[in-house]
Design a protein around this motif. Sequence first.
Motif, PDB file in Angstrom:
ATOM      1  N   GLY A 104      29.399 140.144  63.675  1.00  0.00           N
ATOM      2  CA  GLY A 104      30.618 140.231  64.456  1.00  0.00           C
ATOM      3  C   GLY A 104      30.410 139.592  65.801  1.00  0.00           C
ATOM      4  N   GLU A 105      30.807 140.290  66.881  1.00  0.00           N
ATOM      5  CA  GLU A 105      30.686 139.733  68.225  1.00  0.00           C
ATOM      6  C   GLU A 105      29.358 140.084  68.885  1.00  0.00           C
ATOM      7  OE1 GLU A 105      32.154 143.881  69.047  1.00  0.00           O
ATOM      8  OE2 GLU A 105      32.045 142.444  67.409  1.00  0.00           O
ATOM      9  N   MET A 106      28.479 140.808  68.154  1.00  0.00           N
ATOM     10  CA  MET A 106      27.227 141.295  68.737  1.00  0.00           C
ATOM     11  C   MET A 106      26.026 140.519  68.197  1.00  0.00           C
ATOM     12  SD  MET A 106      28.393 143.833  70.593  1.00  0.00           S
ATOM     13  CE  MET A 106      27.025 144.916  70.959  1.00  0.00           C
ATOM     14  N   PRO A 107      25.132 140.039  69.078  1.00  0.00           N
ATOM     15  CA  PRO A 107      23.869 139.457  68.599  1.00  0.00           C
ATOM     16  C   PRO A 107      23.031 140.539  67.917  1.00  0.00           C
ATOM     17  CG  PRO A 107      24.289 138.882  70.916  1.00  0.00           C
ATOM     18  CD  PRO A 107      25.267 139.951  70.551  1.00  0.00           C
ATOM     19  N   LEU A 160      23.106 136.271  75.946  1.00  0.00           N
ATOM     20  CA  LEU A 160      24.221 136.300  76.900  1.00  0.00           C
ATOM     21  C   LEU A 160      24.992 134.990  76.872  1.00  0.00           C
ATOM     22  CD1 LEU A 160      22.557 138.079  79.960  1.00  0.00           C
ATOM     23  CD2 LEU A 160      24.418 138.962  78.543  1.00  0.00           C
ATOM     24  N   PHE A 161      24.261 133.878  76.724  1.00  0.00           N
ATOM     25  CA  PHE A 161      24.927 132.574  76.641  1.00  0.00           C
ATOM     26  C   PHE A 161      25.833 132.504  75.413  1.00  0.00           C
ATOM     27  CE2 PHE A 161      24.720 128.441  74.454  1.00  0.00           C
ATOM     28  CZ  PHE A 161      25.478 127.669  75.333  1.00  0.00           C
ATOM     29  N   VAL A 162      25.319 132.938  74.260  1.00  0.00           N
ATOM     30  CA  VAL A 162      26.108 132.888  73.030  1.00  0.00           C
ATOM     31  C   VAL A 162      27.330 133.801  73.128  1.00  0.00           C
ATOM     32  CG1 VAL A 162      26.082 133.483  70.576  1.00  0.00           C
ATOM     33  CG2 VAL A 162      24.188 132.192  71.563  1.00  0.00           C
ATOM     34  N   ARG A 163      27.134 134.999  73.672  1.00  0.00           N
ATOM     35  CA  ARG A 163      28.263 135.927  73.799  1.00  0.00           C
ATOM     36  C   ARG A 163      29.334 135.385  74.741  1.00  0.00           C
ATOM     37  NH1 ARG A 163      27.467 142.188  74.171  1.00  0.00           N
ATOM     38  NH2 ARG A 163      29.626 141.935  73.551  1.00  0.00           N
ATOM     39  N   GLY A 164      28.935 134.574  75.690  1.00  0.00           N
ATOM     40  CA  GLY A 164      29.897 134.058  76.658  1.00  0.00           C
ATOM     41  C   GLY A 164      30.581 132.781  76.237  1.00  0.00           C
ATOM     42  N   ARG A 214      34.276 147.511  61.785  1.00  0.00           N
ATOM     43  CA  ARG A 214      34.564 147.362  63.216  1.00  0.00           C
ATOM     44  C   ARG A 214      35.480 146.177  63.489  1.00  0.00           C
ATOM     45  NH1 ARG A 214      29.726 146.320  64.907  1.00  0.00           N
ATOM     46  NH2 ARG A 214      29.950 144.169  65.567  1.00  0.00           N
ATOM     47  N   VAL A 215      35.204 145.056  62.833  1.00  0.00           N
ATOM     48  CA  VAL A 215      35.991 143.853  63.063  1.00  0.00           C
ATOM     49  C   VAL A 215      37.418 144.015  62.542  1.00  0.00           C
ATOM     50  CG1 VAL A 215      36.218 141.426  62.412  1.00  0.00           C
ATOM     51  CG2 VAL A 215      34.017 142.297  63.151  1.00  0.00           C
ATOM     52  N   THR A 260      42.833 134.040  64.620  1.00  0.00           N
ATOM     53  CA  THR A 260      43.458 134.912  63.619  1.00  0.00           C
ATOM     54  C   THR A 260      42.449 135.395  62.577  1.00  0.00           C
ATOM     55  OG1 THR A 260      44.056 132.982  62.284  1.00  0.00           O
ATOM     56  CG2 THR A 260      45.691 133.786  63.859  1.00  0.00           C
ATOM     57  N   SER A 261      41.181 135.052  62.752  1.00  0.00           N
ATOM     58  CA  SER A 261      40.164 135.501  61.802  1.00  0.00           C
ATOM     59  C   SER A 261      38.909 135.862  62.576  1.00  0.00           C
ATOM     60  CB  SER A 261      39.867 134.412  60.763  1.00  0.00           C
ATOM     61  OG  SER A 261      39.174 133.327  61.366  1.00  0.00           O
ATOM     62  N   ARG A 262      37.960 136.446  61.876  1.00  0.00           N
ATOM     63  CA  ARG A 262      36.724 136.891  62.510  1.00  0.00           C
ATOM     64  C   ARG A 262      35.547 136.638  61.573  1.00  0.00           C
ATOM     65  NH1 ARG A 262      39.719 137.120  66.241  1.00  0.00           N
ATOM     66  NH2 ARG A 262      40.124 138.844  67.660  1.00  0.00           N
ATOM     67  N   PRO A 263      34.495 135.958  62.038  1.00  0.00           N
ATOM     68  CA  PRO A 263      33.278 135.903  61.230  1.00  0.00           C
ATOM     69  C   PRO A 263      32.540 137.226  61.304  1.00  0.00           C
ATOM     70  CG  PRO A 263      32.986 134.672  63.275  1.00  0.00           C
ATOM     71  CD  PRO A 263      34.402 135.147  63.259  1.00  0.00           C
ATOM     72  N   VAL A 264      31.942 137.637  60.209  1.00  0.00           N
ATOM     73  CA  VAL A 264      31.194 138.895  60.173  1.00  0.00           C
ATOM     74  C   VAL A 264      29.707 138.626  60.338  1.00  0.00           C
ATOM     75  CG1 VAL A 264      30.559 140.879  58.752  1.00  0.00           C
ATOM     76  CG2 VAL A 264      32.912 140.124  58.817  1.00  0.00           C
TER      77      VAL A 264
END
Length: 477
Positions: free
Chosen positions: A383-386, A409-413, A468-469, A425-429
């Motif tokens: 999801g959005e977490m490393p 931090l770079f990837v999350r930003g 979660r996603v 409109t979509s989310r990678p898991v």
Amino acid sequence: PVAQAPPEPVPEPVPEPEPVKEEPKPEPVKEAPKPKKPELKRSAVIFEGVDGPDKGIDGFRKDTLPIVDALRARGWNAEVIFYVPERKDAIFKHVIETADAFVHRISPGTLADEAEYFSMLRDLSGKGIVALPHPDAIQAYCDTAAVGKLKDTKYSFEDVSGEISVCFVNKTPVGVKGPGASSWESPVSCIKFLSKVVPDLSSINEKLGCGACLPLVFCAKFTPTDGGLCLSSLDCACVSFAEDVEICEMVANEIICKTTEEKLLKKNVVILEVSGGSDKGPDGFRKDTIPLCDCLTEVQGWTVEVVFYTPELKDKICEHVLATADAFIHRISPANLTDEKAYFDMLKKLEDGGVLGLPGAEALQASASDTSIDGECRVLMFGEMPFAVIMASNSSKLLHPSKCKEVCLFVRGTEVEKYFGEKCTSRPVVWTVDCKKTADGFSVSKVNTCCVDFESPHSVFVAGTVRRVVCGMKSGA
């Protein structure tokens, strides 16, 4: 005399035609009113006590405001209410009118009227306010006599060296620490051990008499005995995690997840595969499909269906998924598609119909297809977490994100904003981001959102990420 003509016969009156009787028209069938789709207020209330040893100088628990900030960053309102007995009725009325959920963060023993407080929580739950957690779970997990029922619960510990405490957010392990440790470490280091523990959480809950009422946050301690690690204690009395921003974010995510799935969702996902291909096991499935299905059903309590895509069944598959699922998970290698355009058109139709793509067609089409690491390192994202970092120099070892904070931090930003921004409109898991070191920091060299493989023990975390996603997207967070 003049003969007179005989009088003309008076015509008999023509009878009036009988009116044509019209058949009675059937009453129009009144359609049963469609149930209104429940709407979220997107608001949670956090209960605190006025006093207690767990307060900071501002009067709040140290982890309260980080949770509030994380909820607000996700577009939710969060309000902290200090419970006092004299205001119980006013508090009850206010929560019913303004909130979807309440979060209990009052240490036991700090309330003079604990029974009345728990009674209010039960009444709120009975009115449809999502309890995080339910009073039954609070009391069971803090009852040492009840926990004694679990003394025979043992697990092997091939990747654990001794006593260990595990912090859970619902059913997701978010931190581990050994005796004397002051902070939580990543659960990645003991993933094999945890993959055996997590599926047992539901049965542990039943033994404690809680049913489905699992605490929002709780801590489990395991101690070595003959034959394995034994579950020795449980604690959900306001486990503290103020120093860990990621855990605060996970708690905020869980508040949104639990509220959304109880109020809005079918709690069903479809995994799309195709028959054949080099990525299949002897049973015809991808090797990570069945472990993921097991964790979604047994751990998260969702239903999941594997659908094998064929061009001939495209329309029926589309109709079925639109009617039954909250989301679809793409698990088809591009090389195994004979009609890629038609397949992606179907995915776009599903997304237009409100089914969340994990990931969607647009993200898939922009994805890289080769698996070699392009750069110094690869960040494995759930999801959005490393989740872990893999160095090109040692691709067999997973490093915890805390060991590689700068690149994470770079990837999350950068990439997270691209794939998790408001317009997506979509989310990678499960996905990866390859990075190269530059004079200014890092640059992205490759992103892969298409069928990233993961090990069976990781399925616990992937299933939690799916939930979660989906909940976050469906709630607008």
